[in-house]
Design a protein around this motif. Structure first.
Motif, PDB file in Angstrom:
ATOM      1  N   PRO A  79       0.820  -1.216   0.000  1.00  0.00           N
ATOM      2  CA  PRO A  79       0.000   0.000   0.000  1.00  0.00           C
ATOM      3  C   PRO A  79       0.852   1.264   0.000  1.00  0.00           C
ATOM      4  CG  PRO A  79      -0.001  -1.008   2.168  1.00  0.00           C
ATOM      5  CD  PRO A  79       0.710  -1.968   1.262  1.00  0.00           C
ATOM      6  N   ILE A  80       0.248   2.337  -0.470  1.00  0.00           N
ATOM      7  CA  ILE A  80       0.900   3.646  -0.484  1.00  0.00           C
ATOM      8  C   ILE A  80       0.898   4.235   0.919  1.00  0.00           C
ATOM      9  CG2 ILE A  80       0.473   6.053  -1.185  1.00  0.00           C
ATOM     10  CD1 ILE A  80       1.900   4.646  -3.329  1.00  0.00           C
ATOM     11  N   ALA A  81       2.004   4.821   1.319  1.00  0.00           N
ATOM     12  CA  ALA A  81       2.099   5.495   2.615  1.00  0.00           C
ATOM     13  C   ALA A  81       1.740   6.966   2.442  1.00  0.00           C
ATOM     14  CB  ALA A  81       3.506   5.359   3.181  1.00  0.00           C
ATOM     15  N   PRO A  82       1.325   7.653   3.515  1.00  0.00           N
ATOM     16  CA  PRO A  82       0.922   9.061   3.395  1.00  0.00           C
ATOM     17  C   PRO A  82       1.991   9.976   2.817  1.00  0.00           C
ATOM     18  CG  PRO A  82       0.179   8.157   5.482  1.00  0.00           C
ATOM     19  CD  PRO A  82       1.043   7.102   4.864  1.00  0.00           C
ATOM     20  N   GLY A  83       3.264   9.669   3.038  1.00  0.00           N
ATOM     21  CA  GLY A  83       4.327  10.520   2.509  1.00  0.00           C
ATOM     22  C   GLY A  83       5.012   9.957   1.281  1.00  0.00           C
ATOM     23  N   ALA A  84       4.380   8.985   0.621  1.00  0.00           N
ATOM     24  CA  ALA A  84       5.017   8.297  -0.511  1.00  0.00           C
ATOM     25  C   ALA A  84       5.224   9.245  -1.676  1.00  0.00           C
ATOM     26  CB  ALA A  84       4.168   7.108  -0.936  1.00  0.00           C
ATOM     27  N   ARG A  85       6.250   8.945  -2.465  1.00  0.00           N
ATOM     28  CA  ARG A  85       6.532   9.685  -3.677  1.00  0.00           C
ATOM     29  C   ARG A  85       6.492   8.719  -4.862  1.00  0.00           C
ATOM     30  NH1 ARG A  85      11.352  13.880  -3.242  1.00  0.00           N
ATOM     31  NH2 ARG A  85      10.271  14.461  -5.172  1.00  0.00           N
ATOM     32  N   VAL A 136      -8.298  -3.827 -22.510  1.00  0.00           N
ATOM     33  CA  VAL A 136      -7.249  -4.470 -21.719  1.00  0.00           C
ATOM     34  C   VAL A 136      -6.703  -3.515 -20.655  1.00  0.00           C
ATOM     35  CG1 VAL A 136      -4.965  -5.529 -21.800  1.00  0.00           C
ATOM     36  CG2 VAL A 136      -6.636  -6.035 -23.589  1.00  0.00           C
ATOM     37  N   VAL A 137      -6.430  -2.274 -21.050  1.00  0.00           N
ATOM     38  CA  VAL A 137      -5.882  -1.301 -20.095  1.00  0.00           C
ATOM     39  C   VAL A 137      -6.847  -1.078 -18.934  1.00  0.00           C
ATOM     40  CG1 VAL A 137      -5.160   1.098 -19.775  1.00  0.00           C
ATOM     41  CG2 VAL A 137      -4.470  -0.135 -21.831  1.00  0.00           C
ATOM     42  N   ARG A 138      -8.115  -0.806 -19.273  1.00  0.00           N
ATOM     43  CA  ARG A 138      -9.094  -0.561 -18.215  1.00  0.00           C
ATOM     44  C   ARG A 138      -9.336  -1.816 -17.379  1.00  0.00           C
ATOM     45  NH1 ARG A 138     -12.463   3.793 -18.434  1.00  0.00           N
ATOM     46  NH2 ARG A 138     -12.893   3.103 -16.285  1.00  0.00           N
ATOM     47  N   GLY A 139      -9.280  -2.985 -18.028  1.00  0.00           N
ATOM     48  CA  GLY A 139      -9.470  -4.235 -17.300  1.00  0.00           C
ATOM     49  C   GLY A 139      -8.386  -4.469 -16.268  1.00  0.00           C
ATOM     50  N   VAL A 140      -7.127  -4.211 -16.648  1.00  0.00           N
ATOM     51  CA  VAL A 140      -6.019  -4.366 -15.703  1.00  0.00           C
ATOM     52  C   VAL A 140      -6.196  -3.432 -14.513  1.00  0.00           C
ATOM     53  CG1 VAL A 140      -3.540  -3.985 -15.382  1.00  0.00           C
ATOM     54  CG2 VAL A 140      -4.360  -5.219 -17.393  1.00  0.00           C
ATOM     55  N   HIS A 141      -6.533  -2.174 -14.789  1.00  0.00           N
ATOM     56  CA  HIS A 141      -6.724  -1.215 -13.696  1.00  0.00           C
ATOM     57  C   HIS A 141      -7.887  -1.624 -12.796  1.00  0.00           C
ATOM     58  CE1 HIS A 141      -4.513   1.995 -16.219  1.00  0.00           C
ATOM     59  NE2 HIS A 141      -3.729   1.568 -15.264  1.00  0.00           N
ATOM     60  N   MET A 142      -8.982  -2.108 -13.395  1.00  0.00           N
ATOM     61  CA  MET A 142     -10.149  -2.508 -12.607  1.00  0.00           C
ATOM     62  C   MET A 142      -9.824  -3.710 -11.718  1.00  0.00           C
ATOM     63  SD  MET A 142     -13.237  -2.142 -11.645  1.00  0.00           S
ATOM     64  CE  MET A 142     -13.976  -0.954 -12.776  1.00  0.00           C
ATOM     65  N   ILE A 143      -9.141  -4.702 -12.269  1.00  0.00           N
ATOM     66  CA  ILE A 143      -8.778  -5.893 -11.489  1.00  0.00           C
ATOM     67  C   ILE A 143      -7.892  -5.508 -10.310  1.00  0.00           C
ATOM     68  CG2 ILE A 143      -7.454  -8.043 -11.553  1.00  0.00           C
ATOM     69  CD1 ILE A 143      -8.414  -8.367 -14.462  1.00  0.00           C
ATOM     70  N   LEU A 144      -6.904  -4.671 -10.585  1.00  0.00           N
ATOM     71  CA  LEU A 144      -5.971  -4.286  -9.529  1.00  0.00           C
ATOM     72  C   LEU A 144      -6.659  -3.452  -8.451  1.00  0.00           C
ATOM     73  CD1 LEU A 144      -3.103  -4.322  -8.470  1.00  0.00           C
ATOM     74  CD2 LEU A 144      -2.562  -2.384  -9.941  1.00  0.00           C
ATOM     75  N   TYR A 145      -7.481  -2.497  -8.862  1.00  0.00           N
ATOM     76  CA  TYR A 145      -8.141  -1.651  -7.875  1.00  0.00           C
ATOM     77  C   TYR A 145      -9.165  -2.452  -7.080  1.00  0.00           C
ATOM     78  CZ  TYR A 145      -9.346   2.835  -5.866  1.00  0.00           C
ATOM     79  OH  TYR A 145      -9.501   3.878  -4.998  1.00  0.00           O
ATOM     80  N   GLN A 146      -9.859  -3.381  -7.739  1.00  0.00           N
ATOM     81  CA  GLN A 146     -10.810  -4.234  -7.032  1.00  0.00           C
ATOM     82  C   GLN A 146     -10.102  -5.043  -5.955  1.00  0.00           C
ATOM     83  OE1 GLN A 146     -14.203  -4.345  -7.808  1.00  0.00           O
ATOM     84  NE2 GLN A 146     -14.481  -5.607  -5.985  1.00  0.00           N
ATOM     85  N   HIS A 147      -8.875  -5.449  -6.240  1.00  0.00           N
ATOM     86  CA  HIS A 147      -8.112  -6.222  -5.255  1.00  0.00           C
ATOM     87  C   HIS A 147      -7.692  -5.359  -4.067  1.00  0.00           C
ATOM     88  CE1 HIS A 147      -5.265  -9.074  -3.557  1.00  0.00           C
ATOM     89  NE2 HIS A 147      -4.337  -8.131  -3.607  1.00  0.00           N
ATOM     90  N   VAL A 148      -7.213  -4.140  -4.344  1.00  0.00           N
ATOM     91  CA  VAL A 148      -6.657  -3.349  -3.246  1.00  0.00           C
ATOM     92  C   VAL A 148      -7.745  -2.761  -2.344  1.00  0.00           C
ATOM     93  CG1 VAL A 148      -4.592  -2.782  -4.574  1.00  0.00           C
ATOM     94  CG2 VAL A 148      -6.544  -1.213  -4.604  1.00  0.00           C
TER      95      VAL A 148
END
Length: 445
Positions: free
Chosen positions: A15-21, A125-137
């Protein structure tokens, strides 16, 4: 999100941390956008017309929406850690194919559906990859899962409309009507996508790291400026031509003009907006991130592309043996040069208003000056028109350095203090490495 559980040999999503770059893989991913911006510029410059500009705007808007979705995913998970880079490479390949198909997306419908289908399938394909990944996180966050489902109609509609734009026009005998149907479907896609961002709202979303968000968008803006340099050099016929002083002068003016655009945003407005996004919390932060960055950066990049096409045409005139720097330039080059600059500064002023709630008279002045200079530039020689635009933009930079001196110094003092504090903290943490002793025998993981 189960951040540190094992997932095969690649490791888990982190996961991303609050101060991540921004991490290095995200910059690597952006290389595909460099190519995409270049393709859009090249395809538009090859045949400049009102309809061609409309097509360029539509593909840029759809491409940018992919970027917005991508940036949303990057606010939740580190794209360069664990198994995530594997999915991102798949998205990169699809996005590269999307860019390859762009020149044929609006070609003669009688030529078949291969190019438009490549664009549509790559988009899926692009939107599918993003959707799968975001659904997981977000699987452990019911609130964000509900918000994600509210975006499902946009995803389905975009896919269906792009597939329809690829398959329906070739079936229509009248080519003008077929082109009109295709353009209408693409316009509907863009309107549906960007309206969804406002209709769904900010409830349920979050920007974990304001630093990561602002840096991500600033980098893509720098990429667009860099692409304008590449486009000017390649499209302006500077490669392979005999070196002449007019060509060197024109190229230098183009570089100085691009640097002035960089300075106009990144000297004061960009850093101050970054602090403003850090200061905002909750829903106001998400709304500012959406309005100022996800939405307003798009017309700023469009302005850069218009400016680069106009600059390229002027440079081509300067280096053309049949023309030359003293010959008056005809056609859309000067309007696109000045129009792109006006678009960039006007939207940048809106960005300043949305983030800092201020409007400076210098920005209003440069827009007025460029609008007044546009008709004058059409009567000047090619090199004179480029020089006039450069003088106006550099003049803006010089005036703001003088009249905003105290504000610039205060901002830089705050940024310098923040930077040195972070660097001291990082150095203190890394000092622990100095006390680590190398084992006598190699260790096994």
């Amino acid at each position: 999100m189960g951040g540190f559980r094992r997932r095969g040999h690649l490791g888990p999503a982190v996961p991303i941390a609050p101060g991540a770059r921004v991490d290095k893989f995200e910059v690597f991913f952006d290389l595909v956008f460099v190519f995409s911006f270049f393709i859009i510029t090249r395809a538009t410059a090859a045949n400049i017309s009102g309809r061609q500009l409309l097509h360029a705007g539509l593909v840029l808007a759809v491409l940018w929406w992919c970027w917005v979705v991508h940036s949303l995913v990057a606010t939740r998970v580190r794209l360069g850690e664990g198994y995530v880079p594997v999915l991102m490479v798949v998205a990169m390949a699809a996005l590269f194919s999307f860019a390859l198909g762009l020149p044929q997306a609006f070609s003669d419908p009688r030529g078949g559906a291969a190019g438009p289908m490549l664009v549509a399938v790559s988009y899926v394909v692009v939107r599918g990859v993003h959707m799968i990944l975001y659904q997981h996180v977000v699987r452990d966050s019911p609130q964000e899962r509900r918000q994600l489902r509210r975006f499902a109609p946009e995803l389905v509609a975009s896919i269906v409309l792009l597939l329809a734009a690829a398959l329906i026009p070739p079936q229509i005998a009248d080519t003008d009507r077929a082109a009109l149907v295709r353009d209408g479907l693409w316009i509907t896609v863009v309107l549906f996508q960007y309206a969804t961002g406002f209709i769904v709202g900010t409830w349920g979303w979050g920007v974990t790291s304001a630093e990561h968000w602002t840096e991500r968008y600033d980098l893509i803006l720098i990429i667009a400026l860099g692409e304008s340099v590449i486009s000017t050099g390649v499209g302006g016929n500077l490669l392979g031509q005999p070196v002449t002083w007019p060509a060197v002068t024109a190229a230098t003016l183009g570089i100085v003009l691009t640097a002035a655009l960089w300075w106009a945003h990144f000297d004061f407005i960009g850093p101050a907006a970054r602090i403003a996004l850090h200061a905002a919390e909750g829903s106001p932060r998400v709304a500012m991130a959406r309005d100022a960055y996800a939405y307003l950066y798009l017309p700023m990049i469009a302005g850069i592309i218009l400016f680069s096409i106009g600059s390229e045409e002027i440079l081509h005139q300067v280096t053309d043996p049949a023309g030359g720097p003293a010959q008056q330039i005809h056609g859309p080059a000067v309007p696109m040069l000045f129009g792109g600059l006006i678009c960039y500064f006007a939207v940048n002023m809106l960005f300043q208003l949305r983030t800092l709630h201020t409007v400076t008279w210098t920005r209003v002045g440069v827009i007025v000056a460029l609008a007044v200079a546009l008709p004058l530039g059409q009567y000047l020689p090619a090199l004179g028109a480029l020089a006039l635009a450069t003088v106006i933009c550099v003049g803006l930079v010089a005036v703001e350095v003088l009249v905003m001196s105290s504000s610039r110094h205060a901002l830089r003092a705050a940024v310098f203090q923040e930077r040195t504090t972070h660097e001291a903290s990082d150095a203190a943490w890394r000092a622990r490495w100095h006390d680590v002793h190398e084992p006598d025998e190699p260790t096994t993981p």
